[in-house]
Design a protein around this motif. Structure first.
Motif, short mmCIF file in Angstrom:
data_model
loop_
_atom_site.label_atom_id
_atom_site.label_comp_id
_atom_site.label_asym_id
_atom_site.label_seq_id
_atom_site.Cartn_x
_atom_site.Cartn_y
_atom_site.Cartn_z
N HIS A 103 0.73 -1.07 0.07
CA HIS A 103 0.10 -0.08 0.61
C HIS A 103 1.26 1.14 0.08
CE1 HIS A 103 -2.99 2.80 1.59
NE2 HIS A 103 -3.93 2.66 1.03
N ASP A 104 0.25 2.69 -0.27
CA ASP A 104 1.49 3.53 -0.66
C ASP A 104 1.55 3.79 0.85
OD1 ASP A 104 0.55 4.21 -3.70
OD2 ASP A 104 -0.80 5.26 -3.35
N SER A 105 1.22 3.65 1.61
CA SER A 105 1.67 4.19 3.33
C SER A 105 2.89 3.44 3.06
CB SER A 105 0.84 4.04 4.36
OG SER A 105 0.50 2.65 3.95
N TYR A 106 3.36 2.19 3.26
CA TYR A 106 4.13 1.58 3.16
C TYR A 106 4.94 1.16 1.89
CZ TYR A 106 2.64 0.58 7.85
OH TYR A 106 2.44 0.55 8.97
N ARG A 107 4.55 2.12 0.82
CA ARG A 107 5.74 1.57 -0.69
C ARG A 107 7.21 2.02 -0.24
NH1 ARG A 107 4.65 7.09 0.42
NH2 ARG A 107 6.25 8.59 -0.06
N PHE A 108 7.77 1.64 -1.45
CA PHE A 108 9.81 1.46 -1.13
C PHE A 108 10.10 2.45 -1.54
CE2 PHE A 108 13.34 -2.37 -1.42
CZ PHE A 108 14.09 -0.34 -0.98
N PRO A 109 10.29 3.38 -0.90
CA PRO A 109 10.83 5.07 -1.37
C PRO A 109 11.56 5.09 -2.97
CG PRO A 109 11.36 5.38 0.82
CD PRO A 109 10.59 3.14 0.01
N GLY A 110 11.24 5.10 -3.43
CA GLY A 110 11.87 5.02 -4.86
C GLY A 110 13.12 6.34 -5.11
N ASP A 111 14.09 6.27 -5.93
CA ASP A 111 15.33 7.17 -5.90
C ASP A 111 14.91 8.34 -5.90
OD1 ASP A 111 16.65 4.09 -6.25
OD2 ASP A 111 17.38 4.55 -8.03
N ASP A 112 14.23 8.85 -6.37
CA ASP A 112 14.66 10.24 -6.80
C ASP A 112 14.06 10.77 -4.92
OD1 ASP A 112 15.38 10.65 -9.11
OD2 ASP A 112 12.76 11.09 -9.90
N GLU A 113 13.10 10.18 -4.73
CA GLU A 113 12.74 10.24 -2.73
C GLU A 113 13.28 10.04 -2.33
OE1 GLU A 113 8.50 8.67 -0.38
OE2 GLU A 113 9.43 7.79 -2.50
N PHE A 114 14.60 9.13 -1.80
CA PHE A 114 15.35 9.01 -1.21
C PHE A 114 15.98 10.12 -1.88
CE2 PHE A 114 18.95 5.88 -0.28
CZ PHE A 114 19.10 6.55 1.30
N ARG A 115 16.91 10.06 -2.72
CA ARG A 115 18.11 11.52 -2.95
C ARG A 115 17.37 13.00 -2.61
NH1 ARG A 115 18.51 10.85 -7.88
NH2 ARG A 115 19.89 9.60 -8.65
N LYS A 116 16.38 13.16 -2.36
CA LYS A 116 15.58 14.90 -1.96
C LYS A 116 16.10 14.37 -0.36
CE LYS A 116 12.49 17.54 -2.07
NZ LYS A 116 10.64 18.05 -3.25
N ALA A 117 15.25 14.01 -0.01
CA ALA A 117 14.93 13.41 1.24
C ALA A 117 16.90 13.15 2.41
CB ALA A 117 14.84 12.28 2.14
N LEU A 118 17.94 12.54 0.78
CA LEU A 118 19.22 12.80 1.54
C LEU A 118 19.58 14.21 1.56
CD1 LEU A 118 20.70 9.14 0.21
CD2 LEU A 118 20.40 9.89 2.62
N GLU A 119 19.44 15.18 0.57
CA GLU A 119 20.24 16.53 0.08
C GLU A 119 19.63 17.71 1.20
OE1 GLU A 119 20.39 16.33 -3.89
OE2 GLU A 119 21.62 14.51 -4.23
N GLU A 120 18.00 17.28 1.31
CA GLU A 120 17.53 18.52 1.54
C GLU A 120 16.86 18.26 3.40
OE1 GLU A 120 15.31 19.70 -1.73
OE2 GLU A 120 15.96 19.23 -3.31
#
Length: 205
Positions: free
Chosen positions: A43-60
């Motif tokens: 389900h969306d609430s437990y999705r596997f974070p994609g690369d763009d999402e992971f990268r943005k969280a790391l950078e910002e």
């Protein structure tokens, strides 16, 4: 999966249910394929974070505030190294200090908007490293942190290589280093992806 979600600040409750359902759905004859399909169906609430999402969280994102911050930096330091650094006595160091009353040298280096820059970049990945000399570095100017005894120029910590090669430490350097470390993190914690054909094939079984 869990680490990427932790970096992104995703919901962590109920993992036992998710893992139990994944384990139940694993086909002993095709364990990895069936696990990948199971992850893709979450389900969306437990999705596997994609690369763009992971990268943005790391950078910002505020990485320092995450419980996994030290683990992130330790893996960035030692992943696949045959000569790993002993990080047991290390702590997290803010290259640009946390002190709201930054030394005049820092203010001059960062420019007239130094308060905004400090507020924005302080806890981001690009400004964080590991050291065994946190108390000695303290709030010293960047040049002192580099050239002092046991400073960045003498540091054996691989995470500090980029730092010791810089003549200044501004938002430009923090942004560049953050992007470099985020790219490395994508290699250390890759996303497991199931293509549509694999998912559809599994649904037909």
């Amino acid at each position: 999966y869990v680490f990427r979600r932790a970096i992104g600040g995703e919901q962590t409750r109920g993992y036992w249910q998710i893992f139990a359902s994944l384990a139940y759905a694993i086909d002993p004859a095709r364990p990895f394929e069936s696990l990948v399909v199971g992850l893709a169906r979450l389900h969306d609430s437990y999705r596997f974070p994609g690369d763009d999402e992971f990268r943005k969280a790391l950078e910002e994102g505020d990485v320092y505030g995450k419980r996994v911050c030290f683990h992130l930096l330790e893996r960035l330091e030692n992943h696949e190294s045959k000569e790993p650094s002993d990080t047991s006595q290390y702590s997290i160091e803010h290259i640009m200090p946390q002190n709201e009353n930054l030394a005049p040298e820092w203010q001059k280096m960062l420019g007239e908007n130094w308060r905004d820059i400090q507020r924005k970049w302080l806890h981001r990945l690009g400004n964080l490293t590991l050291t065994g000399y946190n108390s000695k570095y303290s709030d010293r100017p960047f040049e002192e942190k580099k050239r002092m005894e046991k400073g960045f120029e003498e540091s054996a910590v691989r995470l500090n290589k980029y730092v010791r090669d810089r003549s200044v430490w501004t938002e430009t350097e923090m942004e560049e280093r953050g992007k470099m470390l985020a790219c490395r993190a994508l290699e250390i914690w890759p996303r497991v992806v199931a293509d549509e054909a694999l998912v559809k094939a599994a649904e037909l079984r």
